[in-house]
Design a protein around this motif. Sequence first.
Motif, PDB file in Angstrom:
ATOM      1  N   SER A  10       1.100 -77.277  31.016  1.00 36.85           N
ATOM      2  CA  SER A  10       0.706 -76.282  32.011  1.00 36.85           C
ATOM      3  C   SER A  10       0.544 -74.917  31.376  1.00 36.85           C
ATOM      4  O   SER A  10      -0.363 -74.159  31.705  1.00 36.85           O
ATOM      5  N   VAL A  11       1.413 -74.596  30.416  1.00 39.01           N
ATOM      6  CA  VAL A  11       1.323 -73.307  29.738  1.00 39.01           C
ATOM      7  C   VAL A  11       0.081 -73.255  28.863  1.00 39.01           C
ATOM      8  O   VAL A  11      -0.693 -72.301  28.881  1.00 39.01           O
ATOM      9  N   THR A  47      -1.663 -83.046  51.621  1.00 35.27           N
ATOM     10  CA  THR A  47      -0.606 -82.156  51.150  1.00 35.27           C
ATOM     11  C   THR A  47      -0.032 -82.715  49.864  1.00 35.27           C
ATOM     12  O   THR A  47       0.312 -83.896  49.798  1.00 35.27           O
ATOM     13  N   LEU A  48       0.020 -81.881  48.833  1.00 39.95           N
ATOM     14  CA  LEU A  48       0.588 -82.326  47.570  1.00 39.95           C
ATOM     15  C   LEU A  48       2.107 -82.350  47.655  1.00 39.95           C
ATOM     16  O   LEU A  48       2.706 -81.758  48.555  1.00 39.95           O
ATOM     17  N   GLU A  49       2.740 -83.036  46.708  1.00 41.74           N
ATOM     18  CA  GLU A  49       4.189 -83.209  46.763  1.00 41.74           C
ATOM     19  C   GLU A  49       4.954 -81.907  46.582  1.00 41.74           C
ATOM     20  O   GLU A  49       6.139 -81.842  46.901  1.00 41.74           O
ATOM     21  N   ASN A  50       4.294 -80.853  46.095  1.00 40.39           N
ATOM     22  CA  ASN A  50       4.954 -79.546  46.001  1.00 40.39           C
ATOM     23  C   ASN A  50       4.710 -78.687  47.235  1.00 40.39           C
ATOM     24  O   ASN A  50       5.051 -77.503  47.249  1.00 40.39           O
ATOM     25  N   GLY A  51       4.102 -79.275  48.266  1.00 42.97           N
ATOM     26  CA  GLY A  51       3.867 -78.565  49.522  1.00 42.97           C
ATOM     27  C   GLY A  51       2.531 -77.864  49.611  1.00 42.97           C
ATOM     28  O   GLY A  51       2.205 -77.289  50.659  1.00 42.97           O
ATOM     29  N   MET A 155      -3.733 -80.311  39.997  1.00 42.53           N
ATOM     30  CA  MET A 155      -2.859 -79.156  39.811  1.00 42.53           C
ATOM     31  C   MET A 155      -1.737 -79.537  38.862  1.00 42.53           C
ATOM     32  O   MET A 155      -1.070 -80.554  39.051  1.00 42.53           O
ATOM     33  N   MET A 156      -1.515 -78.720  37.841  1.00 42.19           N
ATOM     34  CA  MET A 156      -0.430 -78.992  36.915  1.00 42.19           C
ATOM     35  C   MET A 156       0.922 -78.784  37.608  1.00 42.19           C
ATOM     36  O   MET A 156       1.098 -77.841  38.377  1.00 42.19           O
ATOM     37  N   ALA A 157       1.868 -79.673  37.327  1.00 38.77           N
ATOM     38  CA  ALA A 157       3.218 -79.560  37.875  1.00 38.77           C
ATOM     39  C   ALA A 157       4.068 -78.642  37.008  1.00 38.77           C
ATOM     40  O   ALA A 157       3.730 -78.358  35.859  1.00 38.77           O
ATOM     41  N   ASP A 158       5.186 -78.185  37.558  1.00 39.88           N
ATOM     42  CA  ASP A 158       6.108 -77.362  36.777  1.00 39.88           C
ATOM     43  C   ASP A 158       6.777 -78.168  35.679  1.00 39.88           C
ATOM     44  O   ASP A 158       7.142 -77.632  34.633  1.00 39.88           O
ATOM     45  N   SER A 159       6.936 -79.464  35.915  1.00 33.47           N
ATOM     46  CA  SER A 159       7.523 -80.358  34.918  1.00 33.47           C
ATOM     47  C   SER A 159       6.941 -81.742  35.151  1.00 33.47           C
ATOM     48  O   SER A 159       6.486 -82.059  36.257  1.00 33.47           O
ATOM     49  N   PRO A 160       6.927 -82.600  34.137  1.00 39.80           N
ATOM     50  CA  PRO A 160       6.292 -83.915  34.290  1.00 39.80           C
ATOM     51  C   PRO A 160       7.081 -84.845  35.201  1.00 39.80           C
ATOM     52  O   PRO A 160       8.294 -84.726  35.347  1.00 39.80           O
ATOM     53  N   THR A 161       6.361 -85.773  35.811  1.00 41.31           N
ATOM     54  CA  THR A 161       6.972 -86.833  36.604  1.00 41.31           C
ATOM     55  C   THR A 161       7.131 -88.055  35.718  1.00 41.31           C
ATOM     56  O   THR A 161       6.139 -88.641  35.268  1.00 41.31           O
ATOM     57  N   ARG A 162       8.369 -88.425  35.428  1.00 35.94           N
ATOM     58  CA  ARG A 162       8.622 -89.588  34.592  1.00 35.94           C
ATOM     59  C   ARG A 162       8.267 -90.864  35.339  1.00 35.94           C
ATOM     60  O   ARG A 162       8.411 -90.951  36.557  1.00 35.94           O
TER      61      ARG A 162
END
Length: 390
Positions: A10-11, A47-51, A155-162
């Motif tokens: 994401s960065v 709606t995405l999982e981050n709202g 959309m990039m997440a704040d951290s990956p989903t394992r």
Amino acid sequence: MKRSTLVWPSVVMLGALGFAQMALAHPDIEEFSDTAFAEQPVTVDCTLENGTASTCYKITVNYLPEGLEIGPFCPATMEGAGGVWEWTGENAKLYRVDGAFLKMLDDLGYRFFDDDGTIHIVDIATEQPAVDHACINVSPDESVEITMLLPATPMMADSPTRLGTVSKVGVALDGVPIFSDAPSVQATGHMPALDTCGGHIDPGGWYHWHATSTDIETVYEKEGVDADCALEQNSAALFGYAFDGFAMFGSREADGAAVTGLDTCNGHIGATPAGETYHYHATDDFPNLPACLVGVQAMHNFSTTATAGVGATRAGLGGRNEPPRPGGGASGQMPPGFEVAAEALGVTPDALMQALGDPQAGPPDMAVAAEKLGITEDALRAALPPPPNR
């Protein structure tokens, strides 16, 4: 192909590409095969999982794409050869499911055949295994449809989903859903064998991949497995889209070049037919799928019309030839996560619910439930979702 550990993408992506170029990464419905869909895809609000409010492609597919030949899964006897299986115990590697492999498992204490060489084969859509170790071969249900949501703009997440056992990964260009590792023999005692393209049938009666099937022979060559997939093999081709909307390619770049600079999810930013975008790559290890997802998935992004299995939504019904689900209340719906837990354990969701009993009668006796299912209590506890609000 070795995975490298990089700065979280994401960065990198926001700095190197910017939002305008990120828009190039959207799934392209035109890339799917003509026979992939049960009905024409549409764009819907989601709606995405981050709202985040977003738009998604709503994709509906059949239990199996038209013309796709599947199997074999389990061989009938020790003289035959079925599909493939990644064994994770002693002598761990990918194997062809044949007499030599099953004899090795027998030497390790896992007996999948009778004295006359007949393989223990069970269709868990209609019955439960009567032996300690069976090869699972589920029959298809031609009436089933699967509905999936893909974010139109990833959309990039704040951290990956394992991705753990039987986690949702994405959808292939032929319309076949893609999942991560199948349940291990050590966890369930049974083997839901994959065919030589890396797929099998869910307890709900629909087919899905556990591998990048269009590049699976790259894995066979590395692992020394004597198997061929009937699908055309192209290690540089687009295979499908992950449930976060990012593209999934084979183990080579789109121009055939070697892949470099992969992050821990098997992805990177690079040239694709859609432009310079983030995308995933297959590896030469099994399963040759992303190890995690970098983007945000849509909520409620997977459902089926099946009576059992992952994503089952037919309220108040049991599996094929099974009674109604117990303990489901007026709606008959299962608690969230039970379908995934059942798949991980190698049993039907209905069998899992029946073993646990009516939740209104109090907490289940886990030891008794495990014995009914023919699994260990530890495996049962590990697979079950946590209670609500925990």
